[in-house]
Enzyme design. Structure first.
Site, PDB file in Angstrom:
ATOM      1  N   CYS A 106     136.277  49.516  54.187  1.00  0.00           N
ATOM      2  CA  CYS A 106     135.943  48.083  54.289  1.00  0.00           C
ATOM      3  C   CYS A 106     137.037  47.402  55.088  1.00  0.00           C
ATOM      4  CB  CYS A 106     135.719  47.463  52.919  1.00  0.00           C
ATOM      5  SG  CYS A 106     136.952  47.880  51.669  1.00  0.00           S
ATOM      6  N   SER A 107     137.848  46.553  54.455  1.00  0.00           N
ATOM      7  CA  SER A 107     138.910  45.902  55.226  1.00  0.00           C
ATOM      8  C   SER A 107     140.054  45.509  54.305  1.00  0.00           C
ATOM      9  CB  SER A 107     138.369  44.684  55.968  1.00  0.00           C
ATOM     10  OG  SER A 107     137.755  43.795  55.043  1.00  0.00           O
ATOM     11  N   CYS A 108     140.380  46.371  53.328  1.00  0.00           N
ATOM     12  CA  CYS A 108     141.488  46.093  52.408  1.00  0.00           C
ATOM     13  C   CYS A 108     142.758  45.839  53.204  1.00  0.00           C
ATOM     14  CB  CYS A 108     141.702  47.271  51.460  1.00  0.00           C
ATOM     15  SG  CYS A 108     140.290  47.558  50.385  1.00  0.00           S
ATOM     16  N   CYS A 122     141.776  50.523  56.590  1.00  0.00           N
ATOM     17  CA  CYS A 122     140.869  50.690  55.455  1.00  0.00           C
ATOM     18  C   CYS A 122     139.552  51.132  56.057  1.00  0.00           C
ATOM     19  CB  CYS A 122     140.705  49.387  54.677  1.00  0.00           C
ATOM     20  SG  CYS A 122     139.429  49.511  53.412  1.00  0.00           S
TER      21      CYS A 122
END
Lengths: 218, 98
Positions: free
Chosen positions: A126-128, A123
């Site tokens: 962000c950090s999905c 991602c």
């Protein structure tokens, strides 16, 4: 004490000239704007009765309790049962329900590795991450280095994870920027034909579900 | 709602730089790729982020880009690709004659 402490001599820390460095307390770092805002919003939601402190705690506990075990069980079932795999490729969340696994409300897409295509998840924004099926993301997944380099030089990053693929295999990087999460179905290792689902589940690692590694039998 | 693009269509990501909460990463803006899946319609997260209803809903696509299209000096297999989730408002047709 003794071996558990990492060294087995009797000693008194008081006059030892080389003390252990202290692990900093959480409060030793600065309270950032966003940390303060997070706490303030949580307190307000509780004060206004939107949810109780106990419900808030239970939700955090539930999130922390998720682990790669659920994703591993699904992959093992997919290897063992072609119909289940087809269902999983069509709709991961519904396939999870079939196994009494709660995949949550965000649609998760399964992408299958084949001899010709190796999928890997990032991602960049962000950090999905498919938390409901594989737990909280590792720190490296959230790092700026992983997020930027995985799309720029995926083969170099994969090599750092010990994964080297020939040039005629397509590396397919999935950037989950939006309303979807991704889960890789790794290739079933050779020599596992006789294994039952439980034994297969034990072979599936978190990193293989992210796509940064292959599975091997050892 | 009707999806404007279908699987196999060539599309180009708009070269725009709007302020605020944006879900289209910079590295694909201005680049051409191929629609590989029409995922469905979703409330627009670029609006939801500001407490607005996110309507009209946006069609979300998988757009696949050859790595060599994104990075002219790409080191690696010529078949390597990135697949990015992109909302319809970010896409223009890149078909011949479009």
């Amino acid at each position: 004490m003794g071996s558990e402490h990492g060294h087995d001599h009797e000693h008194d820390h008081g006059d030892w000239p080389y003390p252990h460095p202290k692990q900093p307390d959480l409060e030793d770092g600065p309270l950032t704007h966003h940390m303060a805002m997070t706490e303030a919003v949580a307190e307000l939601l509780i004060d206004k009765g939107i949810f109780s402190a106990d419900e808030f705690r239970r939700q955090l506990e539930l999130m922390d309790s998720k682990s790669p075990a659920e994703g591993a069980r699904m992959v093992a079932r997919a290897w063992a049962d072609p119909d289940f795999k087809a269902h999983m490729l069509e709709d991961v969340n519904a396939a999870a329900k079939e196994m009494d696994i709660d995949a949550g409300g965000i649609p998760i897409m399964a992408v299958e590795n084949t001899p010709d295509v190796h999928n890997v998840i990032v991602c960049t924004l962000c950090s999905c991450y498919p938390r409901n099926l594989i737990g909280l993301p590792p720190d490296w997944y959230k790092s700026r280095a992983y997020r930027s380099r995985m799309v720029r030089e995926p083969r170099a990053v994969l090599a750092e994870f010990g994964t080297v693929l020939p040039d005629d295999v397509e590396i397919r990087v999935h950037d989950s920027t939006a309303d979807l999460r991704y889960l890789v179905i790794p290739r079933r290792p050779e020599g596992t034909e006789g294994m039952d689902e439980e034994a297969l589940t034990a072979l599936v690692t978190r990193d293989s579900l992210i796509g940064v590694t292959h599975l091997k039998t050892e | 709602m009707t999806a404007r693009y279908s699987v196999g269509d060539k599309v180009r990501v708009r070269r725009a730089d709007p302020p605020g909460h944006v879900r289209t990463p910079t590295f694909i803006r201005g680049h051409a790729g191929t629609v590989t899946k029409v995922v469905g319609s979703f409330a627009n997260p670029e609006e939801l982020a500001y407490g607005r209803p996110g309507t009209p809903k946006q069609t979300l696509y998988w757009v696949q880009f050859p790595q060599t299209e994104l990075w002219p000096d790409y080191q690696g297999g010529l078949k390597d690709t990135s697949v990015v989730d992109v909302y319809e408002s970010w896409l223009d047709s890149a078909e011949e004659g479009a």
